[in-house]
Every structure is written in structure tokens, then in C-alpha cells.
Design an enzyme around this catalytic site. Structure first.
Site, mmCIF file in Angstrom:
data_model
loop_
_atom_site.group_PDB
_atom_site.id
_atom_site.type_symbol
_atom_site.label_atom_id
_atom_site.label_comp_id
_atom_site.label_asym_id
_atom_site.label_seq_id
_atom_site.Cartn_x
_atom_site.Cartn_y
_atom_site.Cartn_z
ATOM 1 N N ASP A 88 0.819 -1.210 0.000
ATOM 2 C CA ASP A 88 0.000 0.000 0.000
ATOM 3 C C ASP A 88 0.854 1.263 0.000
ATOM 4 O O ASP A 88 0.491 2.266 -0.614
ATOM 5 C CB ASP A 88 -0.979 -0.013 1.176
ATOM 6 C CG ASP A 88 -2.253 -0.766 0.815
ATOM 7 O OD1 ASP A 88 -2.936 -0.336 -0.126
ATOM 8 O OD2 ASP A 88 -2.547 -1.796 1.446
ATOM 9 N N TYR A 121 -3.449 -0.251 8.760
ATOM 10 C CA TYR A 121 -2.389 -1.130 9.286
ATOM 11 C C TYR A 121 -1.782 -0.515 10.546
ATOM 12 O O TYR A 121 -1.452 -1.214 11.495
ATOM 13 C CB TYR A 121 -1.291 -1.365 8.239
ATOM 14 C CG TYR A 121 -1.805 -1.965 6.942
ATOM 15 C CD1 TYR A 121 -2.694 -3.038 6.942
ATOM 16 C CD2 TYR A 121 -1.422 -1.446 5.711
ATOM 17 C CE1 TYR A 121 -3.191 -3.569 5.754
ATOM 18 C CE2 TYR A 121 -1.907 -1.976 4.521
ATOM 19 C CZ TYR A 121 -2.792 -3.027 4.547
ATOM 20 O OH TYR A 121 -3.278 -3.543 3.377
ATOM 21 N N HIS A 150 -5.489 2.718 3.641
ATOM 22 C CA HIS A 150 -5.126 1.344 3.996
ATOM 23 C C HIS A 150 -3.899 1.339 4.909
ATOM 24 O O HIS A 150 -3.827 0.568 5.867
ATOM 25 C CB HIS A 150 -4.893 0.503 2.732
ATOM 26 C CG HIS A 150 -6.095 0.473 1.837
ATOM 27 N ND1 HIS A 150 -6.064 0.056 0.526
ATOM 28 C CD2 HIS A 150 -7.393 0.843 2.070
ATOM 29 C CE1 HIS A 150 -7.262 0.156 -0.007
ATOM 30 N NE2 HIS A 150 -8.093 0.638 0.915
ATOM 31 N N HIS A 164 -10.108 -0.786 -7.531
ATOM 32 C CA HIS A 164 -8.852 -0.432 -8.212
ATOM 33 C C HIS A 164 -8.607 -1.393 -9.380
ATOM 34 O O HIS A 164 -8.140 -0.997 -10.444
ATOM 35 C CB HIS A 164 -7.666 -0.482 -7.238
ATOM 36 C CG HIS A 164 -7.879 0.360 -6.017
ATOM 37 N ND1 HIS A 164 -7.071 0.307 -4.908
ATOM 38 C CD2 HIS A 164 -8.836 1.295 -5.731
ATOM 39 C CE1 HIS A 164 -7.521 1.155 -3.993
ATOM 40 N NE2 HIS A 164 -8.589 1.765 -4.472
ATOM 41 N N GLU A 186 -9.784 -2.432 -3.007
ATOM 42 C CA GLU A 186 -8.855 -2.977 -4.009
ATOM 43 C C GLU A 186 -9.619 -3.495 -5.228
ATOM 44 O O GLU A 186 -9.122 -3.447 -6.344
ATOM 45 C CB GLU A 186 -7.985 -4.103 -3.423
ATOM 46 C CG GLU A 186 -7.159 -3.756 -2.179
ATOM 47 C CD GLU A 186 -6.223 -2.569 -2.335
ATOM 48 O OE1 GLU A 186 -6.150 -1.990 -3.430
ATOM 49 O OE2 GLU A 186 -5.565 -2.200 -1.348
ATOM 50 N N GLU A 245 -2.442 -5.307 -7.440
ATOM 51 C CA GLU A 245 -3.803 -5.223 -6.896
ATOM 52 C C GLU A 245 -4.523 -6.567 -6.915
ATOM 53 O O GLU A 245 -5.328 -6.858 -6.039
ATOM 54 C CB GLU A 245 -4.640 -4.240 -7.737
ATOM 55 C CG GLU A 245 -4.155 -2.814 -7.733
ATOM 56 C CD GLU A 245 -4.561 -2.069 -6.483
ATOM 57 O OE1 GLU A 245 -5.424 -2.570 -5.736
ATOM 58 O OE2 GLU A 245 -3.992 -0.994 -6.258
HETATM 59 FE FE LIG Z 1 -4.594 -0.662 -0.903
HETATM 60 FE FE LIG Z 2 -5.181 -0.708 -4.415
#
Ligand SMILES: [Fe+2]
Ligand SMILES: [Fe+2]
Length: 352
Positions: free
Chosen positions: A90, A127, A123, A224, A221, A187
Site C-alpha cells: 500500500d 495497518y 489502507h 482499483h 482494491e 492489486e
Molecule cells: Fe490498498
Molecule cells: Fe489498491
């Protein structure tokens, strides 16, 4: 070889007729003419991405600290490695997407890539939230640094970054197609051994808050992936000359190598030490997934024998109906207003 130039910041003389607007190598005023998009998929995708808004801290991770402390040693070690790899992926996306975007000459796609960039940053935030919820400051740093200190992971991460670096060093039409492929692979393949590890823990009732975070990340994702699938399709119709059989084979080779790396990573990170998963299942799953990914961008699958989903439980986590409550009954605020028109299936080629 056709070299690409970064677009001008503002060019009032650009050709604004539909025929003059192209994904790359076009002229653009940079005006956001969003009521007059050239690509009819772009605005529905924009709305979906915006309506997917979520906040990592709204998912409670109170129980996950207890779960983490009770994980089997092999599970905990894998957890740390997988999180560290996801942080890397990410982070790289957040930093690199603007490099791609600089050469995209359609404002409506610039907009989508910007939203993607912000989501990749979100993202990373999740985390950070996960790590601070389960371990102390010293261990948090150690886990982040697995991505650069573990020799295996460092080698792998260098390879992934080098694929992106090639386009930073030289910008051509083919290079653009290759960096799109690298992005699409990241991705659509590189997240998935890790995602399946978290979903597998969650189905055994472990780290379910983290499983929910991952589910929301996964939802982003998937949009994406849809973005890059559609960009591929447009590039193919606007620059047919570069998609020769030899070049398509080169793109398939990138996927072949990526699949091999992801399978090897699964073996390295968790192998046969995790309840419910083994390296054979991960191998079959990644191959199975790669078939979908290639087909979605018009390339021939590499593993036609992989026709059955070896990890069907993952679908419970990745199929999103329009209710915004999650699999584990966590309550996440539904930010979408009039969200009933959130229809992912309405997007062309939205093959997930
Ligand atoms: Fe991501
Ligand atoms: Fe992504």
C-alpha cells in the site's frame, strides 16, 4: 518507440472533442468536464469509490489484542510478516500512482487515480491502527521493518518496486502498458495470499476485527482492479499497435512470474503451519485467480486446468451486497446517501 510526455498543467488550446481525448499521449486542458466524460464507465466507478468511504478506527479491535496474544507462534509470525508485506504494497501504491497519473491525459481518469491514491493511504492508516491495537511501539517498528530487513521479503519488494521504477526511468507507450500490468498484478495477485491468511484466521474466530479491516481494504482494491481493467481496455482500443502477440506474451509472462512469486511467498510466510490452509491450496488459489485477472483484460489464462475455486470461503468476505454491515456484525457507519444505487455489477467488466 513512442515516448510519452508529462501533460501540461493547463492547456487552453487542447482538442476537447471526444476524438482528441485519449488515455495517454493526448492533449488535455485538464478541465474536469465530469458531466461529459469520454469513458462511460468512469463516473459510475467514481461514485462507487466515493461511496465506499470508511474509517478504519470505527472497527473495534479490542478483542483482537487478546486474540493476537493467543495465536499459535506460527500464526503470529505469519501475521507479522503478512502485515509488513501489505504495508509495503500500500505504501508503494500511494507513492507510485502519481507517477503513472502524470502521463494520463484524461482528467476523469486522473480523478479516479487520485481517489485510489487516497484509498491506499487509508489502507496504511488501517495497518497503523491494527498494529497499535495489538502490540507496543517497539514491536510495531520491528513489524514495519520486516519488509526491509527480512532478506526474502526485501528481495521480493525490490523486484516489485523495480517494475514500477522502469516507467519512472523511461516513459513509452509500451512501458505504460507494462506499468499498468505491474499495478494490476499488485492489486489482483500480490494481496491475495495475505488476504486469504487473514480470512482464514477469521473463519476460525481469530482476529475477526482485523478480518473486517481487511474486508474493507479488499473492497477498495476491487474497485482499483476495475479501474485498471477498464484502462487496459481503452488503451487496447486507442493504441492497438502495441498489443502485438509478442507483447501480449510479455504481459502474460509478467503474470506467470508474479504467480510464481506469490506462491513462493505463501510457502515462505505460512507454508503448511497454519490450520485450514496449506501451500497446495494457496498455489491452486493464486493460479485460479490469475486466470480471472488475465481474462478480464483480454489475455489468455495461464492455468486452464484450474477451474474450481480451492478456497470458496473467501467469497463470503469479498462478495459485497449493498448492506454496509460486515461479515462479523461489526457496525460501520454507512456513509453512502441513497446507497441503494451502489451497483457494482453495473460496471462493465467488473469481474472480481
Ligand atoms: Fe490498498
Ligand atoms: Fe489498491
Amino acid at each position: 518507440m513512442q515516448t510519452l510526455n508529462p501533460k501540461a498543467l493547463f492547456n487552453p488550446d487542447a482538442d476537447t472533442r471526444e476524438s482528441g481525448r485519449t488515455l495517454i499521449g493526448g492533449e488535455t486542458t485538464n478541465l474536469m468536464m465530469l458531466s461529459n466524460n469520454k469513458y462511460r464507465w468512469s463516473f459510475p466507478l467514481y461514485k462507487t469509490m466515493m461511496q465506499n468511504f470508511w474509517i478504519p478506527e470505527e472497527i473495534s479491535l479490542g478483542q483482537d489484542k487478546l486474540h493476537y496474544d493467543r495465536l499459535e507462534p506460527a500464526e503470529r509470525e505469519t501475521f507479522d510478516k503478512v502485515i509488513s508485506f501489505l504495508v509495503f504494497l500500500d505504501s508503494l501504491q500511494t507513492v507510485n500512482l502519481p507517477n503513472i497519473n502524470e502521463y494520463v491525459t484524461l482528467p476523469e481518469v486522473n480523478l479516479l487515480l487520485n481517489i485510489q491514491t487516497y484509498q491506499e493511504a487509508l489502507h496504511s492508516q488501517s495497518y497503523g491502527y491494527i498494529l497499535e491495537s495489538i502490540v507496543g511501539a517497539q514491536r510495531q517498528r520491528e513489524i514495519y521493518e520486516i519488509a526491509i530487513k527480512d532478506p526474502y521479503l526485501l528481495r521480493r519488494n525490490r523486484y516489485i518496486a523495480d517494475c514500477y521504477q522502469e516507467f519512472i526511468d523511461e516513459q513509452t507507450e509500451k512501458g505504460f502498458a507494462k506499468v499498468m500490468m505491474a499495478n494490476y498484478i499488485l492489486e489482483g495477485i500480490y494481496f491475495y495470499a495475505g488476504f486469504s491468511f487473514f480470512y482464514n484466521l477469521a473463519r476460525f474466530g481469530k482476529m475477526t476485527g482485523v478480518g473486517t479491516e481487511i474486508k474493507y481494504i479488499n473492497r477498495d482494491e476491487l474497485t482499483h482492479l476495475a479501474l485498471f481493467q477498464n484502462m487496459f481496455r481503452e488503451l487496447r482500443s486507442e493504441c492497438p499497435g502495441i498489443f502485438t502477440p509478442a507483447f501480449e506474451e510479455e504481459l502474460r509472462d509478467m503474470m506467470r512470474r508474479a504467480v510464481a512469486h506469490e506462491i513462493e511467498w505463501g510457502e515462505y510466510a505460512f507454508g503448511d503451519r497454519i490450520q485450514g490452509l496449506n501451500s497446495g491450496l494457496i498455489r491452486d488459489y493464486i493460479r485460479y485467480l490469475s486466470n480471472f485477472r488475465l481474462e478480464a483484460i483480454g489475455l489468455t489464462p495461464l492455468y486452464p486446468e484450474e477451474v474450481e475455486d480451492p478456497l470458496p470461503f473467501i467469497r463470503q468476505f469479498t462478495q459485497f451486497n449493498q448492506t454496509k454491515t460486515d461479515f462479523f456484525e461489526e457496525k460501520v457507519i454507512n456513509y453512502a446517501k441513497g446507497g441503494s444505487d451502489l451497483d457494482l455489477d453495473a460496471l462493465d467488466d467488473f469481474e472480481l
